[in-house]
Design a protein around this motif. Structure first.
Motif, mmCIF file in Angstrom:
data_model
loop_
_atom_site.group_PDB
_atom_site.id
_atom_site.type_symbol
_atom_site.label_atom_id
_atom_site.label_comp_id
_atom_site.label_asym_id
_atom_site.label_seq_id
_atom_site.Cartn_x
_atom_site.Cartn_y
_atom_site.Cartn_z
ATOM 1 N N ALA A 79 0.869 -1.168 0.000
ATOM 2 C CA ALA A 79 0.000 0.000 0.000
ATOM 3 C C ALA A 79 0.910 1.224 0.000
ATOM 4 C CB ALA A 79 -0.915 -0.003 1.210
ATOM 5 N N PRO A 80 1.371 1.664 -1.186
ATOM 6 C CA PRO A 80 2.329 2.771 -1.238
ATOM 7 C C PRO A 80 1.666 4.117 -0.993
ATOM 8 C CG PRO A 80 1.742 2.084 -3.455
ATOM 9 C CD PRO A 80 1.029 1.150 -2.510
ATOM 10 N N VAL A 81 2.372 4.968 -0.274
ATOM 11 C CA VAL A 81 1.933 6.350 -0.078
ATOM 12 C C VAL A 81 2.919 7.226 -0.851
ATOM 13 C CG1 VAL A 81 1.595 8.204 1.596
ATOM 14 C CG2 VAL A 81 0.949 5.850 2.180
ATOM 15 N N PRO A 82 2.505 7.838 -1.966
ATOM 16 C CA PRO A 82 3.439 8.643 -2.774
ATOM 17 C C PRO A 82 3.949 9.856 -2.005
ATOM 18 C CG PRO A 82 1.440 8.109 -4.007
ATOM 19 C CD PRO A 82 1.168 7.758 -2.589
ATOM 20 N N VAL A 83 5.258 10.088 -2.081
ATOM 21 C CA VAL A 83 5.864 11.273 -1.466
ATOM 22 C C VAL A 83 6.772 11.939 -2.491
ATOM 23 C CG1 VAL A 83 5.744 10.345 0.879
ATOM 24 C CG2 VAL A 83 7.788 9.939 -0.501
ATOM 25 N N ALA A 84 7.035 13.227 -2.280
ATOM 26 C CA ALA A 84 7.814 13.983 -3.259
ATOM 27 C C ALA A 84 9.292 13.624 -3.221
ATOM 28 C CB ALA A 84 7.628 15.487 -3.002
ATOM 29 N N GLY A 85 9.835 13.384 -2.037
ATOM 30 C CA GLY A 85 11.256 13.078 -1.916
ATOM 31 C C GLY A 85 11.578 11.650 -2.312
ATOM 32 N N ALA A 86 12.821 11.419 -2.741
ATOM 33 C CA ALA A 86 13.239 10.078 -3.141
ATOM 34 C C ALA A 86 13.495 9.212 -1.915
ATOM 35 C CB ALA A 86 14.508 10.149 -3.988
ATOM 36 N N THR A 87 13.003 7.987 -1.956
ATOM 37 C CA THR A 87 13.270 7.017 -0.899
ATOM 38 C C THR A 87 14.775 6.807 -0.759
ATOM 39 O OG1 THR A 87 11.166 5.926 -1.326
ATOM 40 C CG2 THR A 87 12.831 4.639 -0.155
ATOM 41 N N ARG A 88 15.255 6.624 0.443
ATOM 42 C CA ARG A 88 16.692 6.510 0.694
ATOM 43 C C ARG A 88 17.281 5.193 0.189
ATOM 44 N NH1 ARG A 88 17.439 4.891 7.033
ATOM 45 N NH2 ARG A 88 15.666 3.450 7.180
ATOM 46 N N SER A 89 18.561 5.201 -0.053
ATOM 47 C CA SER A 89 19.316 3.995 -0.408
ATOM 48 C C SER A 89 20.386 3.777 0.657
ATOM 49 C CB SER A 89 19.980 4.142 -1.784
ATOM 50 O OG SER A 89 19.013 4.229 -2.807
ATOM 51 N N ASN A 90 20.467 2.557 1.190
ATOM 52 C CA ASN A 90 21.440 2.209 2.219
ATOM 53 C C ASN A 90 22.461 1.215 1.678
ATOM 54 O OD1 ASN A 90 20.045 3.803 4.035
ATOM 55 N ND2 ASN A 90 18.932 2.089 4.937
ATOM 56 N N ILE A 91 23.642 1.210 2.272
ATOM 57 C CA ILE A 91 24.711 0.296 1.857
ATOM 58 C C ILE A 91 25.194 -0.486 3.072
ATOM 59 C CG2 ILE A 91 27.077 0.131 0.980
ATOM 60 C CD1 ILE A 91 26.532 2.640 -0.669
ATOM 61 N N ALA A 92 25.366 -1.804 2.893
ATOM 62 C CA ALA A 92 25.920 -2.659 3.937
ATOM 63 C C ALA A 92 27.129 -3.399 3.376
ATOM 64 C CB ALA A 92 24.878 -3.658 4.435
ATOM 65 N N LEU A 93 28.226 -3.407 4.137
ATOM 66 C CA LEU A 93 29.442 -4.113 3.756
ATOM 67 C C LEU A 93 29.645 -5.263 4.734
ATOM 68 C CD1 LEU A 93 31.689 -0.993 3.113
ATOM 69 C CD2 LEU A 93 30.417 -2.325 1.429
ATOM 70 N N ALA A 94 29.486 -6.500 4.246
ATOM 71 C CA ALA A 94 29.583 -7.690 5.084
ATOM 72 C C ALA A 94 30.931 -8.363 4.867
ATOM 73 C CB ALA A 94 28.450 -8.656 4.756
ATOM 74 N N GLU A 95 31.773 -8.357 5.926
ATOM 75 C CA GLU A 95 33.094 -8.973 5.830
ATOM 76 C C GLU A 95 33.023 -10.476 6.094
ATOM 77 O OE1 GLU A 95 36.396 -6.506 7.514
ATOM 78 O OE2 GLU A 95 34.730 -5.305 8.283
ATOM 79 N N ALA A 96 34.035 -11.186 5.655
ATOM 80 C CA ALA A 96 34.044 -12.636 5.747
ATOM 81 C C ALA A 96 33.980 -13.136 7.180
ATOM 82 C CB ALA A 96 35.287 -13.198 5.051
ATOM 83 N N ASP A 97 34.467 -12.331 8.146
ATOM 84 C CA ASP A 97 34.455 -12.762 9.546
ATOM 85 C C ASP A 97 33.161 -12.404 10.263
ATOM 86 O OD1 ASP A 97 34.674 -10.043 9.759
ATOM 87 O OD2 ASP A 97 36.533 -10.035 10.912
ATOM 88 N N GLY A 98 32.168 -11.924 9.511
ATOM 89 C CA GLY A 98 30.870 -11.618 10.097
ATOM 90 C C GLY A 98 30.678 -10.172 10.510
ATOM 91 N N VAL A 99 31.728 -9.353 10.456
ATOM 92 C CA VAL A 99 31.604 -7.940 10.817
ATOM 93 C C VAL A 99 30.819 -7.211 9.733
ATOM 94 C CG1 VAL A 99 32.849 -5.787 11.234
ATOM 95 C CG2 VAL A 99 33.716 -7.936 12.174
ATOM 96 N N LEU A 100 29.849 -6.414 10.164
ATOM 97 C CA LEU A 100 28.981 -5.708 9.223
ATOM 98 C C LEU A 100 29.120 -4.205 9.415
ATOM 99 C CD1 LEU A 100 26.633 -6.191 7.096
ATOM 100 C CD2 LEU A 100 25.104 -5.682 8.996
ATOM 101 N N THR A 101 29.357 -3.476 8.319
ATOM 102 C CA THR A 101 29.408 -2.020 8.339
ATOM 103 C C THR A 101 28.248 -1.486 7.518
ATOM 104 O OG1 THR A 101 31.827 -2.051 8.502
ATOM 105 C CG2 THR A 101 30.794 0.020 7.799
ATOM 106 N N LYS A 102 27.420 -0.637 8.133
ATOM 107 C CA LYS A 102 26.237 -0.130 7.444
ATOM 108 C C LYS A 102 26.323 1.382 7.288
ATOM 109 C CE LYS A 102 22.222 -1.842 8.343
ATOM 110 N NZ LYS A 102 20.964 -2.183 9.064
ATOM 111 N N ILE A 103 25.881 1.856 6.136
ATOM 112 C CA ILE A 103 25.782 3.286 5.869
ATOM 113 C C ILE A 103 24.320 3.567 5.554
ATOM 114 C CG2 ILE A 103 26.555 5.210 4.453
ATOM 115 C CD1 ILE A 103 29.063 3.541 3.795
ATOM 116 N N ASN A 104 23.620 4.199 6.499
ATOM 117 C CA ASN A 104 22.195 4.459 6.343
ATOM 118 C C ASN A 104 21.956 5.930 6.025
ATOM 119 O OD1 ASN A 104 21.678 1.805 6.921
ATOM 120 N ND2 ASN A 104 20.907 2.170 8.988
ATOM 121 N N ALA A 105 21.269 6.184 4.941
ATOM 122 C CA ALA A 105 20.923 7.548 4.548
ATOM 123 C C ALA A 105 19.756 8.046 5.403
ATOM 124 C CB ALA A 105 20.558 7.587 3.071
ATOM 125 N N PRO A 106 19.577 9.370 5.538
ATOM 126 C CA PRO A 106 18.506 9.890 6.399
ATOM 127 C C PRO A 106 17.104 9.704 5.827
ATOM 128 C CG PRO A 106 19.655 11.682 5.310
ATOM 129 C CD PRO A 106 20.438 10.439 5.015
#
Length: 315
Positions: A79-106
């Protein structure tokens, strides 16, 4: 039907890398693109279990359109609610040892009219919902009291509310008496304003959240397990994990498992633990299917190990 509300959804890109080195060119060994946001992930986990779900979320721009396409491809009603601004894009970097680095946009700022449209969509679609799961951070434009308002409105319509958020939004919503809140250890620590060193510390913090208004607390304690504190008692659940591949969405999968199993009691906790353990062994934010679950490996007990020191104490 489980209705999810995600005020600040995202398009999530996850890259698997051998090791993260600042200033270096890193070649990914794998990549995924998934619709994201905590409520969206709950809907994805519910759908993966073969249950009906509907996702209410504001969507804008090309990322928003892509999220709608990805959810539709997974058989999830939107059930989408249209908004004027663009939905954010996030990035996650998953290392082989299980450590996760996330970059979350506002994310975009919602206007008063867009806020009202979001509330109207929740009202419109809540009549058939057994549970309403309100999840994630609030975007710019929504006051910290927004979730409290949603909880109050949902209860007036007879719906049950599961809330997964943090900070002022969580604290202000507690007074509206959500049926269950699902903090992780860090969020639980922040809510009570003190360090958590043992499982017993987490139990006391969860009991405080109940005193503040939550009817039940489902707390994720990372590798140490999960905790359920409600009016009937306190239970602790664990499951072995061979290797952590990505913990993106694992807490959301746990909440989905809890709600799928009825949303109360030790059986629902066992389902939450099974879903969370399965999710961390999958890439990116892939949600587990019934074939991925190992319910026989889950242990749930009312004999809570209060003296167990948390693997990662939080403050």
């Amino acid at each position: 039907m489980i209705l999810t509300v995600t005020p600040n959804p995202s398009l999530d890109r996850t890259y698997e890398v051998p090791v993260l080195e600042r200033g270096e060119v890193i070649r990914a060994s794998g990549e995924r693109m998934d619709p994201g946001g905590k409520g969206v992930n709950v809907s994805r986990a519910v759908a993966a279990a073969g249950r009906r779900t509907l996702a209410v979320l504001p969507l804008g721009g090309a990322p928003g359109a892509l999220i709608a396409e990805l959810l539709d491809a997974q058989g999830i009603e939107v059930a989408p609610v249209p908004v004027a601004g663009a939905t954010r894009s996030n990035i996650a970097l998953a290392e082989a040892d299980g450590v996760l680095t996330k970059i979350n946009a506002p994310g975009p700022e919602l206007t008063p009219a867009e806020e009202e449209s979001l509330l109207a969509a929740v009202r419109t679609h809540s009549a058939d919902a057994h549970w309403i799961a309100c999840c994630g951070s609030l975007p710019l434009g929504l006051a910290p009291s927004w979730y409290a308002d949603v909880v109050a409105r949902a209860h007036s319509g007879g719906a049950r509310i599961a809330l997964d958020t943090s900070g002022p939004a969580l604290l202000q919503a507690l007074g509206a008496r959500p049926d269950v809140v699902k903090p992780n250890a860090e969020e639980l620590s922040a809510a009570v304003g003190r360090r958590l060193v043992t499982v017993g510390d987490a139990v006391k913090a969860a009991e405080e959240l109940r005193t503040m208004g939550a009817r039940a607390v489902l707390a994720s304690l990372g590798a140490d397990g999960q905790l359920l504190v409600d009016g009937e008692g306190t239970w602790f659940g664990t499951a072995p994990v061979a290797a952590v591949r990505s913990n993106v969405g694992a807490g959301d999968s746990s909440l989905a498992g809890f709600l799928i199993a009825g949303g109360s009691g030790p059986e629902a906790l066992a389902s939450a633990v099974a879903h969370g353990a399965a999710a961390v062994q999958l890439p990116g934010s892939v949600m587990p299917t019934p074939a991925d679950l190992d319910p026989a490996s889950v242990t749930v007990t009312s004999d809570v190990p209060v003296d167990l020191v948390l693997t990662e104490p939080v403050s």
